[in-house]
Design an enzyme around this catalytic site. Structure first.
Site, short mmCIF file in Angstrom:
data_model
loop_
_atom_site.label_atom_id
_atom_site.label_comp_id
_atom_site.label_asym_id
_atom_site.label_seq_id
_atom_site.Cartn_x
_atom_site.Cartn_y
_atom_site.Cartn_z
CG HIS A 178 3.31 -2.89 -1.29
ND1 HIS A 178 3.18 -2.76 -0.46
CD2 HIS A 178 2.82 -3.68 -2.15
CE1 HIS A 178 3.25 -4.18 -0.33
NE2 HIS A 178 2.85 -4.62 -1.21
CD GLU A 236 5.36 -2.38 4.45
OE1 GLU A 236 6.57 -2.27 5.01
OE2 GLU A 236 5.38 -3.92 3.58
CB THR A 264 8.44 -5.30 5.66
OG1 THR A 264 7.42 -5.17 5.36
CG2 THR A 264 8.03 -3.87 7.40
CB SER A 303 2.94 -10.95 -3.46
OG SER A 303 4.47 -11.51 -2.35
CB SER A 314 1.13 -13.96 0.60
OG SER A 314 1.64 -12.87 1.26
#
Length: 328
Positions: free
Chosen positions: A144, A146, A185, A243, A287
């Protein structure tokens, strides 16, 4: 017992043939403050610098948002080597490894960092933990953006990814090692708590972050699904397949025993999904814009007499400041 599905064409007399559908619309849902900020950063960069503005990686994980920004002059790329020397570039809301702004500086690129402030907070925590000589166990999903960005904040070999409770048992550390943990997160609140419990049970000395890393928007949207899920025959989650926070919403509903489906747009909904459905839950990942929620409601209304019922579980008033270079 819920009524069987009935096509709009099955008309009898002048009565409306559509069966009723109770729609539980979760709130909060959709855009969070970090996503709002990231999109505005790209739009302001286009206004200030003119098109094209390059964006490294999808600014947020939503095709509708990305396509809308493309139409305004944004060009999305995966790596900086795809960005010409004389154009501005925006870093996505998910964050980037330190090597990315370092390379931009080396090339003297004009760049704007749209990393969500809550992700940046995790980055700063990682730096502080390394300064204290701690090895970081990072809870997240491999690959991912992040995770790649956060792991790229510290020297290689000083952070280890933990994806599942089972991973904890195989970690090559002891109770004598100086350890700390952080998390992505956008994870499942419940899954993350289970992993943290496993880490603390095996490594009693492990140091926790000062505050939970899972962001308020992720937690709130999952909590909202826990409220609407038990009363729903089906839950629709508007979001992209890449997502993380949207996928977690589907998982939350399914763990409640409720069928759930991830959709990107209203045209993906199949009328047969509504067979036997009297109450439908609807939410959107962080998102997904509200326009897509209304699009889904309109689509459902083609087949059923929709009764909208907002279910508010929390209020969100978070606002993040824009980078100074776009406000001066």
């Amino acid at each position: 017992m819920n009524a069987p599905f009935q096509s709009p064409n099955e008309n009898s007399g002048n009565a409306d043939p559509r069966l009723p559908l109770k729609l539980l619309i979760a709130a909060p849902r959709g855009f969070c403050a970090g996503v709002d900020r990231a999109i505005e950063i790209v739009e302001r960069a286009l206004e200030k610098y003119g098109a094209p503005v390059y964006v490294r990686h999808e600014i947020v994980h939503n095709r509708y948002v990305v396509d809308s920004l493309k139409a305004k002059g944004a060009i999305f790329v995966e790596e900086l080597d795809e960005v010409p020397d004389d154009v501005p570039v925006v870093f996505s809301a998910h964050g980037v490894p330190k090597s990315v702004p370092a390379e931009a500086d080396r090339r003297k690129l004009l760049y704007v960092d749209a990393t969500c402030p809550l992700v940046s907070k995790v980055h700063r925590q990682a730096e502080r933990q390394i300064e204290k000589g701690q090895h970081i166990l990072f809870i997240g999903h491999a690959g991912h953006p992040e995770v790649i960005g956060t792991m790229g904040q510290v020297p290689e070999g000083q952070i280890t990814l933990v994806e599942t409770v089972e991973d904890v048992a195989t970690l090559p550390f002891t109770s004598d090692d100086n350890l700390s943990y952080l998390s992505q997160t956008t994870l499942s609140v419940d899954d993350t708590h289970e992993i943290i419990e496993a880490l603390e049970a095996r490594f009693p000395q492990i140091v926790a972050p000062k505050a939970e890393d899972i962001c308020y928007a992720t937690s709130n949207r999952q909590a909202a699904v826990k409220i609407i899920g038990p009363s729903s025959d089906l839950v629709l989650v508007i979001g992209a397949p890449n997502s993380s926070n949207s996928l977690r919403l589907v998982e939350v509903a399914e763990r409640l025993g409720t069928d759930a489906k991830l959709i990107q747009r209203a045209d993906e909904i199949q009328p047969e999904w509504l067979e036997g459905v009297g109450t439908l839950g609807l939410t959107a990942g962080a998102s997904a814009p509200e326009k897509l929620v209304r699009e889904v409601v309109d689509r459902l209304s083609e087949w059923r007499l929709v009764e909208e019922n907002p279910v508010v579980s929390a209020e969100e008033n978070m606002i993040f400041k824009l980078p100074r270079q776009l406000t001066e």
